[in-house]
Write a protein that holds these residues in place. Structure first.
Motif, PDB file in Angstrom:
ATOM      1  N   ASP A 512      26.222  47.835  69.417  1.00  0.00           N
ATOM      2  CA  ASP A 512      25.469  46.592  69.635  1.00  0.00           C
ATOM      3  C   ASP A 512      24.024  46.676  69.143  1.00  0.00           C
ATOM      4  N   GLU A 513      23.339  47.768  69.431  1.00  0.00           N
ATOM      5  CA  GLU A 513      21.955  48.046  69.003  1.00  0.00           C
ATOM      6  C   GLU A 513      20.889  47.233  69.741  1.00  0.00           C
ATOM      7  N   TYR A 514      21.243  46.100  70.352  1.00  0.00           N
ATOM      8  CA  TYR A 514      20.238  45.352  71.105  1.00  0.00           C
ATOM      9  C   TYR A 514      19.836  46.077  72.384  1.00  0.00           C
ATOM     10  N   HIS A 515      20.710  46.912  72.894  1.00  0.00           N
ATOM     11  CA  HIS A 515      20.439  47.590  74.159  1.00  0.00           C
ATOM     12  C   HIS A 515      20.205  49.067  73.894  1.00  0.00           C
ATOM     13  N   ALA A 621       8.823  39.285  69.913  1.00  0.00           N
ATOM     14  CA  ALA A 621       7.622  38.531  69.558  1.00  0.00           C
ATOM     15  C   ALA A 621       7.124  37.688  70.726  1.00  0.00           C
ATOM     16  N   GLU A 622       8.043  37.333  71.646  1.00  0.00           N
ATOM     17  CA  GLU A 622       7.659  36.577  72.844  1.00  0.00           C
ATOM     18  C   GLU A 622       7.208  37.488  73.980  1.00  0.00           C
ATOM     19  N   GLY A 623       7.236  38.805  73.753  1.00  0.00           N
ATOM     20  CA  GLY A 623       6.890  39.732  74.817  1.00  0.00           C
ATOM     21  C   GLY A 623       8.056  40.041  75.729  1.00  0.00           C
ATOM     22  N   ASP A 624       9.261  39.728  75.296  1.00  0.00           N
ATOM     23  CA  ASP A 624      10.477  39.950  76.078  1.00  0.00           C
ATOM     24  C   ASP A 624      11.325  41.005  75.371  1.00  0.00           C
ATOM     25  N   SER A 625      12.538  41.234  75.851  1.00  0.00           N
ATOM     26  CA  SER A 625      13.402  42.254  75.261  1.00  0.00           C
ATOM     27  C   SER A 625      14.863  41.904  75.481  1.00  0.00           C
ATOM     28  N   THR A 626      15.691  42.168  74.468  1.00  0.00           N
ATOM     29  CA  THR A 626      17.136  41.978  74.616  1.00  0.00           C
ATOM     30  C   THR A 626      17.720  42.925  75.653  1.00  0.00           C
ATOM     31  N   ASN A 627      17.021  43.988  76.002  1.00  0.00           N
ATOM     32  CA  ASN A 627      17.524  44.915  77.012  1.00  0.00           C
ATOM     33  C   ASN A 627      17.747  44.227  78.368  1.00  0.00           C
ATOM     34  N   ARG A 628      17.118  43.084  78.570  1.00  0.00           N
ATOM     35  CA  ARG A 628      17.211  42.402  79.868  1.00  0.00           C
ATOM     36  C   ARG A 628      18.429  41.493  79.975  1.00  0.00           C
ATOM     37  N   TYR A 629      19.136  41.255  78.858  1.00  0.00           N
ATOM     38  CA  TYR A 629      20.127  40.185  78.846  1.00  0.00           C
ATOM     39  C   TYR A 629      21.518  40.665  78.431  1.00  0.00           C
ATOM     40  N   GLN A 630      22.503  39.876  78.854  1.00  0.00           N
ATOM     41  CA  GLN A 630      23.867  40.061  78.358  1.00  0.00           C
ATOM     42  C   GLN A 630      23.951  39.371  76.988  1.00  0.00           C
ATOM     43  N   ALA A 631      23.376  40.025  76.004  1.00  0.00           N
ATOM     44  CA  ALA A 631      23.311  39.480  74.658  1.00  0.00           C
ATOM     45  C   ALA A 631      23.498  40.622  73.673  1.00  0.00           C
ATOM     46  N   SER A 632      24.410  40.467  72.738  1.00  0.00           N
ATOM     47  CA  SER A 632      24.721  41.526  71.784  1.00  0.00           C
ATOM     48  C   SER A 632      24.374  41.086  70.367  1.00  0.00           C
ATOM     49  N   ALA A 635      29.491  42.922  67.331  1.00  0.00           N
ATOM     50  CA  ALA A 635      30.652  43.365  68.106  1.00  0.00           C
ATOM     51  C   ALA A 635      30.457  44.803  68.577  1.00  0.00           C
ATOM     52  N   ASP A 636      30.746  45.045  69.834  1.00  0.00           N
ATOM     53  CA  ASP A 636      30.642  46.380  70.429  1.00  0.00           C
ATOM     54  C   ASP A 636      31.968  46.701  71.103  1.00  0.00           C
ATOM     55  N   VAL A 637      32.208  46.156  72.283  1.00  0.00           N
ATOM     56  CA  VAL A 637      33.519  46.329  72.919  1.00  0.00           C
ATOM     57  C   VAL A 637      34.630  45.831  72.000  1.00  0.00           C
ATOM     58  N   LEU A 638      34.415  44.700  71.340  1.00  0.00           N
ATOM     59  CA  LEU A 638      35.464  44.123  70.510  1.00  0.00           C
ATOM     60  C   LEU A 638      35.748  44.960  69.264  1.00  0.00           C
ATOM     61  N   MET A 639      34.875  45.894  68.933  1.00  0.00           N
ATOM     62  CA  MET A 639      35.176  46.836  67.854  1.00  0.00           C
ATOM     63  C   MET A 639      36.449  47.627  68.156  1.00  0.00           C
ATOM     64  N   VAL A 669      37.515  39.266  75.289  1.00  0.00           N
ATOM     65  CA  VAL A 669      37.163  38.610  74.028  1.00  0.00           C
ATOM     66  C   VAL A 669      36.304  37.377  74.306  1.00  0.00           C
ATOM     67  N   ASP A 670      36.721  36.544  75.240  1.00  0.00           N
ATOM     68  CA  ASP A 670      35.959  35.336  75.566  1.00  0.00           C
ATOM     69  C   ASP A 670      34.537  35.669  76.013  1.00  0.00           C
ATOM     70  N   HIS A 671      34.422  36.705  76.840  1.00  0.00           N
ATOM     71  CA  HIS A 671      33.117  37.051  77.398  1.00  0.00           C
ATOM     72  C   HIS A 671      32.127  37.385  76.285  1.00  0.00           C
ATOM     73  N   TYR A 672      32.546  38.194  75.313  1.00  0.00           N
ATOM     74  CA  TYR A 672      31.606  38.646  74.289  1.00  0.00           C
ATOM     75  C   TYR A 672      31.450  37.654  73.143  1.00  0.00           C
ATOM     76  N   LEU A 673      32.468  36.816  72.911  1.00  0.00           N
ATOM     77  CA  LEU A 673      32.298  35.742  71.927  1.00  0.00           C
ATOM     78  C   LEU A 673      31.131  34.849  72.303  1.00  0.00           C
ATOM     79  N   ALA A 674      30.968  34.609  73.598  1.00  0.00           N
ATOM     80  CA  ALA A 674      29.920  33.711  74.076  1.00  0.00           C
ATOM     81  C   ALA A 674      28.556  34.376  74.151  1.00  0.00           C
ATOM     82  N   ARG A 675      28.474  35.672  73.918  1.00  0.00           N
ATOM     83  CA  ARG A 675      27.226  36.396  74.156  1.00  0.00           C
ATOM     84  C   ARG A 675      26.818  37.270  72.972  1.00  0.00           C
ATOM     85  N   THR A 676      27.199  36.863  71.779  1.00  0.00           N
ATOM     86  CA  THR A 676      26.891  37.639  70.583  1.00  0.00           C
ATOM     87  C   THR A 676      26.149  36.775  69.576  1.00  0.00           C
TER      88      THR A 676
END
Length: 828
Positions: A512-515, A621-632, A635-639, A669-676
């Motif tokens: 995933d690399e975002y986390h 750039a907003e001072g936030d981080s993808t580490n805080r979110y369910q956002a990929s 594909a990670d699990v779906l790999m 599949v549904d879970h990660y389709l919505a969060r990638t």
């Protein structure tokens, strides 16, 4: 091919309109651009690159020099150099694939005028055509200079697929409505830098030193140099001749960085001039040469004219297409052929004799510094069944750097082999310590070196190469040693956690690399990445299987070399059954704690930014981080669904103590389709592959975006820095293995077709494979059946398994096999 539609607001926006082909008649074998658009020139340069596996040259204009519009680039496979730069107050060392002297310069002007160029003249017509069948690039221009003189210029170029050290150009010059003299300049240009990527531009990119020019009467100039730290000697010899027309004057000019052969030739209506340029390129890494300059001069002198070179080059491409071809109907097939062309230019038959890996951006640009990542995971499955000798050579690149991987593991306090996330010349970790976020302008820590799953990718490729080729000699020697040492790394990296009653792999980064850390954590890394742990368990299983396959003397020898004993084998067995795979809300968790992260307001971010593929840059750039979110990012699990057929994945999960049924996988599949966010070109490829197996009606939009990713530059300017070789190879494999369900395993070809109507349509999809000892096994998928033809040979029959039935197809015969009902139904 119309842009894909996305009814789901969480999905990516539709791509920009792709390029327009010239005519339907040419659509199958040419890729063409009409008009001149400086803003798209970098993209066209990358997609019009010509190469032969040894070197490649971007499709830059012959009269251009590097600037904000153009970036001429020539790259020899495996030619790296290391330089130190100062970044944000730190000294940073980077190794780059070197941009070598530009051999393209061939320009013309009226004797008293400026050089003819679309950047300085009025453009009356401009056309660029990449001939995929013959491997040539043709550029036609009609220009008018400031004095009103019009010329028609036609340049044709090739990078020779038969002789990997040769390239050639032919330039035809026609004066329209005037007569006079033109001055032609030809020669190599050593004033090049590695500055083709904007975010690298402030780094030290001057890799060439010791430039020396030479003039070799009557028609050749040369340029020799060496790389600054790796001390690779490079030499080019450029022979230029007027073959239509008679030069009034031939002179030598220029300097040590740019030797020039100058020709003055009369032109006029009905008196066109034709100039031919032949270039030879050698480096000190080549085999069977002495001095690179002597070799280049000799090769250029012996080479025939442009016509003879074109004939031999075309014949070499014809042989390559015959071995590696596939035929998919329609617009999708056209894009696939372009992908195939670029894969074969980067990894041709010549690659089999080189010590090189799979450069993630091909030999087409300087992004990722020409490094080798895990992209071979997406490319080798295609090569295994067409050019297995190339796959073997690419695996030997990994084997020759096995010692470096073992030293890296030892330095980290581990055993076995820890392959680097980014590899270059000698196998050390080349991943940068800092990376630039161009949106914020800040240099940030780069933790992607914690992606140790690259070792599992190497092991996967070793095993699948063996399954496709039957090369037991490799498996029993280099392949087994790599498998054992990678297995040792995983077995000893995993630590027993009594609280969970499981082995755990902690402090890593997944695909995933975002986390790359937990929110607020002091140190980097996440724990129990599902993809990493499941693939590690697979490696341990395969290593045990190979240990049982080895002849006893070889097994004893290898056990002694790798420090494997019976206790080690027992540990492999234990870890492979008790590695932790986390779950949350009935789905496989990407890593431990993933389900506790916050949900991102995807609709709000899409409304605010439009394209959010690089969500990590936006949030930082907003001072936030993808580490805080369910956002990929990708594909990670779906790999796991990409690498393993469903039955094999279910068996792997069962071995680890989990039941992976249809309901659980569909929910995952549904879970990660919505969060990638699909910040990688590999992401939509994997999602399309997975959906083709479980929800076929939704697969096409993802497959289409993976097809268009480079040709339409969906990532927003990245293709101009180099094509994405893994994504291109992956789309070829999608047709070869994904749609057919073809899996070489256990001495048979397993088939589980899942055709996509948008790709197969009403016309058959043809594949030609090289399977073990059989050459040109033909598969045709069409109208509810699969036709298989095996060419005549003294080999045994090809064993096919489909729908629970085994079919034997003997050499010299063919068979037509009905598809199972689920495959015939079309979209689910």
């Amino acid at each position: 091919m119309s842009p894909p539609r996305h009814p789901d607001p969480r999905a990516s926006p539709p791509p920009r309109t792709p390029v327009t082909e010239r005519t339907p008649a040419q659509a199958g074998w040419s890729w063409a651009y009409e008009g001149y658009d400086p803003s798209r020139e970098r993209l066209r340069e990358a997609l019009c690159t010509l190469g032969n596996g040894y070197f490649a040259t971007r499709g830059a204009a012959a009269e251009a020099v590097a600037d904000r519009v153009h970036h001429p680039g020539t790259y020899v496979a495996g030619c790296y150099d290391r330089l130190v730069s100062e970044v944000d107050g730190h000294e940073v060392e980077n190794e780059d694939m070197v941009n070598l002297p530009n051999w393209l310069p061939l320009r013309v002007r009226a004797a008293d005028g400026a050089w003819f160029s679309p950047d300085t003249c009025s453009v009356l017509g401009h056309e660029q055509v990449l001939d995929l069948r013959r491997g040539t690039l043709r550029r036609r221009m009609r220009l008018r200079d400031a004095a009103g003189r019009q010329v028609a210029l036609e340049e044709t170029r090739l990078v020779h697929m038969g002789d990997p050290h040769l390239a050639a150009q032919r330039l035809r010059i026609a004066a329209e409505g005037w007569a006079g003299e033109v001055r032609i300049e030809s020669g190599p240009d050593g004033r090049v830098r590695n500055d083709g990527v904007e975010r690298y531009r402030d780094l030290n990119g001057r890799h060439l030193t010791g430039l020396e020019a030479g003039f070799h009467p009557p028609d050749t100039v040369s340029l020799s140099c060496r790389t600054a730290s790796s001390d690779i000697r490079v030499a080019l010899a450029c022979r230029t001749r007027v073959t239509s027309g008679r030069p009034r004057e031939v002179a030598h000019a220029g300097d040590e960085e740019r030797p020039v052969l100058c020709l003055t030739v009369p032109v006029g209506p009905g008196r066109p001039v034709t100039v031919e340029k032949v270039v030879a390129l050698h480096t000190s890494r080549d085999t069977a040469i002495g001095n690179p300059l002597d070799a280049a001069l000799s090769r250029a002198a012996r080479a025939g004219g442009f016509g003879a070179l074109l004939g031999a080059h075309t014949a070499a491409w014809h042989r390559l297409w015959r071995r590696a071809g596939s035929d998919v109907p329609g617009r999708a097939g056209h894009v696939l052929r372009l992908h195939q062309f670029h894969v074969l230019q980067t990894l041709s038959s010549h690659t089999a004799g080189l010590d090189v890996g799979v450069p993630a951006r091909g030999l087409h640009g300087e992004a990722y510094r020409g490094h080798v990542f895990w992209d071979e995971l997406f490319v080798l499955p295609y090569l295994d069944l067409h050019l297995p000798e190339v796959s073997r050579a690419l695996l030997m690149y990994r084997y020759r750097r096995l010692g470096a991987a073992c030293r890296a593991a030892a330095d980290a306090g581990r055993v076995g082999a820890m392959y680097p996330w980014q590899s270059g010349s000698d196998g050390r970790e080349e991943t940068q310590r800092l990376h630039l976020n161009p949106r914020s302008g800040r240099w940030l820590p780069d933790r992607s070196r914690l992606q140790h799953h690259v070792g599992s990718a190497v092991a996967y490729n070793v095993w699948h190469y063996y399954q496709a080729s039957g090369d037991t000699a490799f498996l029993h020697a280099q392949g087994a040693e790599m498998l054992f040492r990678i297995a040792r790394f995983w077995a000893h990296t995993a630590r027993w956690d009594a609280a969970y009653g499981r082995y755990r792999i902690t402090g890593i980064v997944g695909p995933d690399e975002y986390h790359d850390a937990y929110p607020g954590a002091a140190g980097p890394g996440i724990d129990d990445n599902a993809y990493t742990n499941v693939t590690a368990a697979w490696v341990l299983c395969r290593a045990r299987e190979v240990a049982g396959m080895l002849p006893a003397p070889r097994r004893d020898e290898l056990f002694e070399r790798t420090a494997v004993d019976s206790a080690e084998l027992e540990r492999w067995e234990d870890v492979s059954r008790r590695l932790r795979v986390p779950f949350h809300q009935g789905v496989i968790s990407q890593f431990e704690g993933y389900g506790e992260l916050a949900e991102l307001d995807w609709a709000a971010y899409r409304a605010r930014y439009g394209d959010i593929r690089r969500l990590d840059r936006i949030l930082e750039a907003e001072g936030d981080s993808t580490n805080r979110y369910q956002a990929s990012k990708q594909a990670d699990v779906l790999m796991l669904g990409y690498l393993f057929p469903r039955t094999e994945l279910a068996a792997l999960m069962a071995r680890l103590g989990h039941r992976l049924d249809e309901e659980t996988w569909t929910a995952t599949v549904d879970h990660y389709l919505a969060r990638t966010s699909h910040g990688s070109t590999l992401s939509e490829l994997v999602h399309g592959w997975v959906l083709a197996r479980c929800r076929r009606a939704e697969a096409w939009s993802y497959v289409q975006e993976s097809l268009l990713s480079d040709v339409a530059d969906l990532q927003g300017g990245t293709t101009g820095e180099g094509i994405h070789l893994g994504a291109m190879g992956g789309t070829l494999d999608l047709v070869q293995r994904g749609l057919t369900g073809l899996e070489p395993r256990g001495g048979a070809l397993l088939l589980d077709p899942a055709p996509l109507p948008e790709m197969t349509g009403m016309s058959p999809c043809h594949l030609s494979l090289r399977y073990q000892g059989h050459w040109d096994v033909e598969l045709s998928l069409h109208s509810g059946h699969l036709r298989v033809r095996v060419p005549d040979s003294d080999q045994g029959p090809v064993r096919l398994v489909m729908g629970g039935r085994t079919h034997l197809v003997r050499p010299g015969t063919e068979a037509t096999i009905p598809l199972p009902p689920t495959a015939r139904r079309g979209p689910a």
